[in-house]
Write an enzyme that holds these catalytic residues in place. Structure first.
Site, mmCIF file in Angstrom:
data_model
loop_
_atom_site.group_PDB
_atom_site.id
_atom_site.type_symbol
_atom_site.label_atom_id
_atom_site.label_comp_id
_atom_site.label_asym_id
_atom_site.label_seq_id
_atom_site.Cartn_x
_atom_site.Cartn_y
_atom_site.Cartn_z
ATOM 1 N N ARG A 109 38.856 43.461 39.434
ATOM 2 C CA ARG A 109 40.013 44.688 40.205
ATOM 3 C C ARG A 109 39.243 45.988 40.065
ATOM 4 O O ARG A 109 38.652 46.351 39.182
ATOM 5 C CB ARG A 109 41.220 44.548 39.365
ATOM 6 C CG ARG A 109 42.053 43.116 39.669
ATOM 7 C CD ARG A 109 43.491 43.369 38.827
ATOM 8 N NE ARG A 109 43.228 43.348 37.424
ATOM 9 C CZ ARG A 109 43.091 44.252 36.663
ATOM 10 N NH1 ARG A 109 43.524 45.455 36.954
ATOM 11 N NH2 ARG A 109 42.936 44.176 35.246
ATOM 12 N N TYR A 248 37.961 39.839 45.777
ATOM 13 C CA TYR A 248 38.133 39.137 44.749
ATOM 14 C C TYR A 248 39.250 39.137 43.881
ATOM 15 O O TYR A 248 40.127 40.362 43.943
ATOM 16 C CB TYR A 248 36.914 40.001 43.730
ATOM 17 C CG TYR A 248 36.545 38.856 42.555
ATOM 18 C CD1 TYR A 248 35.264 38.280 42.717
ATOM 19 C CD2 TYR A 248 37.324 39.194 41.272
ATOM 20 C CE1 TYR A 248 34.892 37.517 41.542
ATOM 21 C CE2 TYR A 248 36.841 38.326 40.301
ATOM 22 C CZ TYR A 248 35.759 37.595 40.470
ATOM 23 O OH TYR A 248 35.527 36.334 39.495
ATOM 24 N N LYS A 257 48.835 40.337 41.427
ATOM 25 C CA LYS A 257 49.324 41.558 40.827
ATOM 26 C C LYS A 257 49.841 42.651 41.685
ATOM 27 O O LYS A 257 50.912 43.194 41.460
ATOM 28 C CB LYS A 257 48.050 42.323 40.275
ATOM 29 C CG LYS A 257 46.979 41.381 39.390
ATOM 30 C CD LYS A 257 47.944 41.078 37.945
ATOM 31 C CE LYS A 257 47.484 39.982 37.355
ATOM 32 N NZ LYS A 257 46.731 40.347 36.111
ATOM 33 N N HIS A 277 53.530 41.433 32.906
ATOM 34 C CA HIS A 277 52.149 40.748 32.787
ATOM 35 C C HIS A 277 52.287 39.884 31.503
ATOM 36 O O HIS A 277 51.658 40.180 30.581
ATOM 37 C CB HIS A 277 51.323 41.790 32.768
ATOM 38 C CG HIS A 277 49.775 41.435 32.908
ATOM 39 N ND1 HIS A 277 48.724 42.156 32.131
ATOM 40 C CD2 HIS A 277 49.328 40.421 33.317
ATOM 41 C CE1 HIS A 277 47.516 41.648 32.708
ATOM 42 N NE2 HIS A 277 47.752 40.375 33.093
ATOM 43 N N SER A 299 44.512 42.387 30.516
ATOM 44 C CA SER A 299 43.609 41.245 30.993
ATOM 45 C C SER A 299 42.438 41.118 30.076
ATOM 46 O O SER A 299 42.048 41.745 29.439
ATOM 47 C CB SER A 299 43.176 42.007 32.167
ATOM 48 O OG SER A 299 43.903 42.457 32.996
ATOM 49 N N CYS A 301 42.681 39.313 27.291
ATOM 50 C CA CYS A 301 42.889 39.585 26.108
ATOM 51 C C CYS A 301 43.871 38.204 25.424
ATOM 52 O O CYS A 301 44.192 38.276 24.342
ATOM 53 C CB CYS A 301 43.594 40.747 25.627
ATOM 54 S SG CYS A 301 42.655 42.149 25.741
ATOM 55 N N ASP A 324 50.009 34.066 33.156
ATOM 56 C CA ASP A 324 49.843 35.630 33.456
ATOM 57 C C ASP A 324 50.926 36.691 33.999
ATOM 58 O O ASP A 324 51.050 37.789 33.518
ATOM 59 C CB ASP A 324 48.853 35.647 34.801
ATOM 60 C CG ASP A 324 48.003 36.947 35.048
ATOM 61 O OD1 ASP A 324 47.491 37.478 34.010
ATOM 62 O OD2 ASP A 324 47.886 37.315 36.104
ATOM 63 N N ARG A 415 35.821 33.187 37.278
ATOM 64 C CA ARG A 415 37.279 32.651 37.055
ATOM 65 C C ARG A 415 37.313 31.189 37.565
ATOM 66 O O ARG A 415 36.406 31.147 38.510
ATOM 67 C CB ARG A 415 38.028 33.724 37.730
ATOM 68 C CG ARG A 415 38.104 35.183 37.227
ATOM 69 C CD ARG A 415 39.510 35.486 36.541
ATOM 70 N NE ARG A 415 39.561 36.536 36.078
ATOM 71 C CZ ARG A 415 40.447 37.165 35.229
ATOM 72 N NH1 ARG A 415 41.478 36.181 35.005
ATOM 73 N NH2 ARG A 415 40.458 38.251 34.591
HETATM 74 P P1 GTP Z 1 43.701 37.673 32.424
HETATM 75 O O1 GTP Z 1 43.479 36.484 33.388
HETATM 76 O O2 GTP Z 1 42.611 38.749 32.828
HETATM 77 O O3 GTP Z 1 44.864 38.397 32.396
HETATM 78 O O4 GTP Z 1 43.091 37.238 30.950
HETATM 79 P P2 GTP Z 1 44.068 36.530 29.696
HETATM 80 O O5 GTP Z 1 44.876 37.353 28.987
HETATM 81 O O6 GTP Z 1 44.612 35.192 30.189
HETATM 82 O O7 GTP Z 1 42.838 36.121 28.588
HETATM 83 P P3 GTP Z 1 42.092 34.620 28.496
HETATM 84 O O8 GTP Z 1 43.197 33.801 27.813
HETATM 85 O O9 GTP Z 1 41.537 34.263 29.634
HETATM 86 O O10 GTP Z 1 41.001 35.158 27.445
HETATM 87 C C1 GTP Z 1 39.959 36.126 27.562
HETATM 88 C C2 GTP Z 1 39.107 35.973 26.647
HETATM 89 O O11 GTP Z 1 39.495 36.126 25.395
HETATM 90 C C3 GTP Z 1 38.351 34.800 26.693
HETATM 91 O O12 GTP Z 1 36.904 34.884 26.487
HETATM 92 C C4 GTP Z 1 38.808 33.959 25.496
HETATM 93 O O13 GTP Z 1 37.723 33.101 24.830
HETATM 94 C C5 GTP Z 1 39.060 35.245 24.394
HETATM 95 N N1 GTP Z 1 40.068 34.598 23.518
HETATM 96 C C6 GTP Z 1 41.288 34.159 23.939
HETATM 97 N N2 GTP Z 1 42.195 33.891 22.818
HETATM 98 C C7 GTP Z 1 41.270 34.245 21.794
HETATM 99 C C8 GTP Z 1 41.615 34.243 20.421
HETATM 100 O O14 GTP Z 1 42.553 33.846 19.970
HETATM 101 N N3 GTP Z 1 40.688 34.883 19.636
HETATM 102 C C9 GTP Z 1 39.593 35.365 20.158
HETATM 103 N N4 GTP Z 1 38.461 35.654 19.239
HETATM 104 N N5 GTP Z 1 39.295 35.166 21.373
HETATM 105 C C10 GTP Z 1 40.068 34.913 22.312
HETATM 106 C C1 SPV Z 2 43.915 40.498 35.464
HETATM 107 O O1 SPV Z 2 43.109 41.159 35.428
HETATM 108 O O2 SPV Z 2 44.899 40.697 34.581
HETATM 109 C C2 SPV Z 2 43.880 39.035 35.923
HETATM 110 C C3 SPV Z 2 42.997 38.817 37.020
HETATM 111 O O3 SPV Z 2 44.895 38.211 35.797
HETATM 112 S S1 SPV Z 2 43.400 39.490 38.538
HETATM 113 O O4 SPV Z 2 44.078 38.520 39.340
HETATM 114 O O5 SPV Z 2 41.960 39.742 39.285
HETATM 115 O O6 SPV Z 2 43.775 40.742 38.507
HETATM 116 MN MN MN Z 3 45.958 39.060 33.966
#
Ligand code: GTP
Ligand code: SPV
Ligand code: MN
Length: 636
Positions: A109, A248, A257, A277, A299, A301, A324, A415
Site C-alpha cells: 500500500r 497491488y 481498505k 480493521h 497491518s 501484526c 482483516d 501475499r
Molecule cells: P495484514 O494482512 O497486513 O492486515 O496483517 P495481519 O495483521 O493479518 O498479520 P499476520 O497474521 O499476517 O502476521 C504478520 C506477521 O506477524 C507474520 O510474519 C506472522 O508470522 C507474525 N506473527 C503473527 N502472530 C504472531 C505471534 O503471535 N508472535 C510472533 N512472534 N509473530 C507473529
Molecule cells: C493491510 O495492509 O492491512 C492489508 C493488506 O491487509 S492490503 O490489502 O494491501 O491493505
Molecule cells: Mn490488514
C-alpha cells in the site's frame, strides 16, 4: 469494431462502436464485449451511465462485464498464463493455483499517495492526506484520459458482506487488470448474483481503477503494468473511490481498505455503526460455551494468525469469521453484531508455516493466487518461514536464488489470495447475514518493550483510550521504515476515512447507544515484547490461546475474578494465566508483565503530543483518560 479501430483515430467513432455494436463483438458463445451486455443484465441507469462515462474517459479497446463464475476465473487465469503474465503452479501440489510477480516498485500500500477528499479539509483531519475534491478530479482526469487504451475494461459488481444482508453494501469496480478481477472474485462476492440484487434505483459505491499503462498498437505489455504516479483516492461525501497506477493489494482491490474501511467508516459515522480493521473469531471453551471476539492489530501484526489459530490448551476451539475487516452494528437486543464483509483472505505469506498457522496452509493449498513469493524447481511456492529452504528457487523478482543469499526469496509483503470457506477453521456463522454477537474487543501492536502481554480496560471510555493510544513498529505492509514506532489509533491510521478526532468521539458515543453491560469488554495485547537480548519473550501463535482463555474468563466475571488492579488497567492475577504444559521461564513471565513507570510516562508524553494535532476535535474524555493514567502511576 476492430476494423473501425484500425482505420480511425477518431475517438467518437470508436466509442460508438463500443457501445452500439454488440453483435460484432461476440467472441465465443456468450462473451460479447460491450456496454450492451450490461444493459441486458441491469436496469440500474446510474450504473449504466457511470460505466459509459468511465469508458468514454479511459477509452479501453473492449468492455467486459464480469459474471463472477469459476469458468470466467479459469479463463482469465489461462489467458494470463498464455501471455506469460502469471505462472501456473504444480497441479498435483497446488491445484488451480497461480503465482504473480509484481513490478519491484509496486509491492505494498502507498500511504503517501492515499487521499481522503472530503468536501471540507477538517473532515479528513490531520492524519489523512487531503485535496479539494474538485482539484483532485481535475488532477485525475488527464491521467485517466485514455489510460485503458489497448486494454479491456472489466466491470465487476461486488457485494461486501453476505448477499441480501442488511449489513452488506454493494460496489462496482471497473479495472483494466485481469489479475485484479481474479483477486476480486476471491475476495468479494462478485458478478451476476450481485447485479440481480441491485435494483433499478439502488445506490452502489463506484470504484474506478486503472494501472495507468495504456498500450500503443503493437506495443508489448509488461507482466505487471503500473505507473510510477499513483493515487488512491476516496471521496467520503460522495462515497466514491478512484485508484490509479498500482495493481497491488489494497491499492487495487478496492472492496478492501478503500471501501470496507475508508468509505465504510464514513458511512458508519453517519449511521451509528463501526467499520474496523479487525479480525473476528469464535472461541469455544472446554465446556462448549462460545463467545465471539474482534481484534484490531495494525497491518502485518498478527490478525490472520490469531483468526485461524489452533489453541494449545486442551478442549478449546477457535473458529474463523474474518481476518482483516469487521463491520459491527447494534442488534435489537442492544449487543454489537459483526460481519466480515470479505469473502477471502489476502494474507501475509512469510512466517506462515505448518507450526505457526496450519489452518492457513490448508486454506491456501488450492484455488489460490500467490503474489511475490518464490517459485521452487518443482513449480511449487516457498517463502521465508515456511519450511527448510529449497536448494534453489526463483525469487520474487524472477531471479535465481539459493539459501544464504543476501536478499529474501519472497518479498516481506508477499501475499496469498484464497477463498475464506477453504479455511478448515471456518466458523459456521461466517456467511450469516445477521452477523455474530461480539463479547470482547482486543487492541494490540508490535511493541518490543513497555506493553505487557495482556491487560483489560477499566470501562468503555478507558477502552476507547486504549484503542486510540495503539502504537506499533512499522512493517512491510506499507511503504516506510520497518521497525519505526508510530501511533496507529485503533490500527486505523491508514484506513480512517474521516477526522480521527471525530472517530474517537464516535467510539465514545457507542456508550450512549446501549446498556454498558451489553458492550463488549475491551483488552490490549502484545505478542511481540522482547528480552534485552532481542528475543521474543512469548511463543505466540497457538499459545496465544492462553491469553484468549483469560479474556474469555474475564468476560464471564462479575467482579475482579482472575484479576488484579494496576496503574494501566486490569491485569491477570498471579497464576491466573493458564501456563499448563508451556515451557516458559518465570523470568520471561515476569518480564512480559513488568511495568516500567519511565517507559509508560514516555508513551503518555508521546500520546499527549500526538493528540495536540486534533485541536478542538479531540474529545475531552481523551485528556481525562491521560490525566487518570498519570494519576494512577503517581505512587507506583
Ligand atoms: P495484514 O494482512 O497486513 O492486515 O496483517 P495481519 O495483521 O493479518 O498479520 P499476520 O497474521 O499476517 O502476521 C504478520 C506477521 O506477524 C507474520 O510474519 C506472522 O508470522 C507474525 N506473527 C503473527 N502472530 C504472531 C505471534 O503471535 N508472535 C510472533 N512472534 N509473530 C507473529
Ligand atoms: C493491510 O495492509 O492491512 C492489508 C493488506 O491487509 S492490503 O490489502 O494491501 O491493505
Ligand atoms: Mn490488514
Amino acid at each position: 469494431m476492430f476494423r473501425i479501430l484500425k482505420n480511425s483515430n477518431n475517438n467518437s467513432s470508436r466509442i460508438i462502436s463500443l457501445f452500439n455494436n454488440p453483435t460484432n463483438n461476440v467472441i465465443g458463445s456468450k462473451r460479447f464485449y460491450s456496454i450492451e451486455q450490461l444493459k441486458q443484465k441491469t436496469k440500474n441507469q446510474k450504473l449504466i451511465q457511470w460505466v459509459e462515462e468511465q469508458a468514454k474517459l479511459c477509452k479501453p479497446d473492449k468492455i467486459y462485464i464480469c459474471d463472477g463464475s469459476e469458468e470466467e476465473f479459469n479463463r482469465l487465469c489461462n489467458d494470463m498464463v498464455e501471455k506469460g503474465v502469471i505462472t501456473k503452479l504444480n497441479s498435483s501440489k497446488k491445484p488451480n493455483c497461480y503465482l504473480a510477480r509484481s513490478d519491484p516498485s509496486d509491492v505494498a500500500r502507498v500511504e503517501s499517495r492515499t487521499y481522503i477528499c472530503s468536501n471540507k479539509k477538517e473532515d479528513a483531519g490531520p492524519t489523512n492526506n487531503w485535496m479539494d475534491p474538485k482539484e483532485m478530479k481535475a488532477t485525475l482526469k488527464p491521467l485517466f484520459d485514455g489510460s485503458m487504451k489497448g486494454r479491456t475494461m472489466y466491470v465487476m459488481p461486488f457485494s461486501m458482506g453476505p448477499l441480501g444482508s442488511s449489513i452488506s453494501h454493494v460496489g462496482v469496480e471497473v479495472t483494466d487488470s485481469p489479475f485484479v478481477v481474479c483477486n476480486m472474485k476471491i475476495m468479494t462476492r462478485m458478478g451476476d448474483k450481485v447485479l440481480e440484487q441491485l435494483k433499478e434505483n439502488d445506490s452502489f459505491v463506484p470504484c474506478l481503477h486503472s494501472v495507468g499503462a495504456p498500450l500503443k498498437p503493437g506495443q508489448k505489455d509488461s507482466n505487471w503494468p503500473c505507473n510510477s504516479t499513483k493515487y488512491i483516492v476516496q471521496y467520503p461525501d460522495e462515497r466514491a473511490i478512484v485508484s490509479y497506477g498500482s495493481g497491488y493489494g489494497g491499492n487495487a482491490l478496492l472492496g478492501k481498505k478503500c471501501f470496507s474501511l475508508r468509505i465504510a467508516s464514513a458511512m458508519a459515522r453517519d449511521d451509528g455503526w463501526l467499520a474496523e480493521h479487525m479480525l473476528i473469531l469464535g472461541l469455544t471453551n472446554d465446556k462448549g460455551e462460545k463467545k465471539y471476539i474482534a481484534a484490531a492489530f495494525p497491518s502485518a501484526c498478527g490478525k490472520t494468525n490469531l483468526a485461524m489459530m489452533t489453541p494449545t490448551i486442551p478442549g478449546w476451539k477457535v473458529e474463523t469469521v474474518g481476518d482483516d475487516i469487521c463491520w459491527m452494528k447494534f442488534g435489537k437486543d442492544g449487543r454489537l453484531y459483526a460481519i466480515n464483509p470479505e469473502n477471502g483472505f489476502f494474507g501475509v505469506a512469510p512466517g506462515t508455516s505448518a507450526s505457526s498457522n496450519p489452518n492457513a496452509l490448508k486454506a491456501i493449498d488450492r484455488n489460490t493466487l500467490y503474489t511475490n513469493v518464490a517459485l521452487t524447481p518443482d513449480n511449487d511456492v516457498w517463502w521465508e518461514g515456511l519450511s527448510n529452504p529449497p536448494s534453489k528457487a526463483i525469487d520474487w523478482t524472477g531471479k535465481e536464488w539459493a539459501p544464504g543469499s543476501k536478499t529474501p526469496a519472497a518479498h516481506p509483503n508477499s501475499r496469498f489470495t484464497a477463498p475464506l470457506n477453504q479455511c478448515p477453521s471456518i466458523d459456521p456463522a461466517w456467511d450469516d447475514p445477521k452477523g455474530v454477537p461480539i463479547s470482547a474487543i482486543i487492541f494490540g501492536g508490535r511493541r518490543s518493550s513497555t506493553i505487557p502481554l495482556v491487560y483489560q480496560a477499566l470501562d468503555w471510555k478507558h477502552g476507547t483510550f486504549m484503542g486510540a493510544s495503539t502504537a506499533s513498529e512499522l512493517t512491510a505492509a506499507a511503504e516506510g521504515t520497518v521497525g519505526k514506532i508510530r501511533h496507529d489509533p485503533f490500527a486505523m491510521l491508514p484506513f480512517c476515512g474521516y477526522n480521527m478526532g471525530d472517530y474517537f468521539s464516535h467510539w465514545l458515543s457507542m456508550e450512549n447507544k446501549t446498556k454498558p453491560e451489553l458492550l463488549p469488554k475491551i483488552f490490549y495485547v502484545n505478542w511481540f515484547r522482547k528480552s534485552p537480548s532481542g528475543k521474543f519473550l512469548w511463543p505466540g501463535f497457538g499459545e496465544n490461546s492462553r491469553v484468549l482463555k483469560w479474556i474469555f474468563q474475564r468476560c464471564n466475571a462479575k467482579g475482579m475474578e482472575y484479576a488484579d488492579n494496576s496503574p494501566i488497567g486490569i491485569i491477570p492475577a498471579n497464576d491466573s494465566l493458564d501456563l499448563n504444559g508451556l515451557d516458559i521461564s518465570k523470568d520471561n513471565i515476569r518480564q512480559l508483565f513488568s511495568l516500567n513507570k519511565t517507559e509508560w510516562m514516555g508513551d503518555l508524553k508521546s500520546m499527549r503530543e500526538y493528540c495536540k494535532q486534533f485541536g478542538n476535535k479531540l474529545p475531552k474524555e481523551m485528556n481525562q483518560q491521560m490525566d487518570n493514567l498519570e494519576k494512577r502511576f503517581k505512587d507506583f
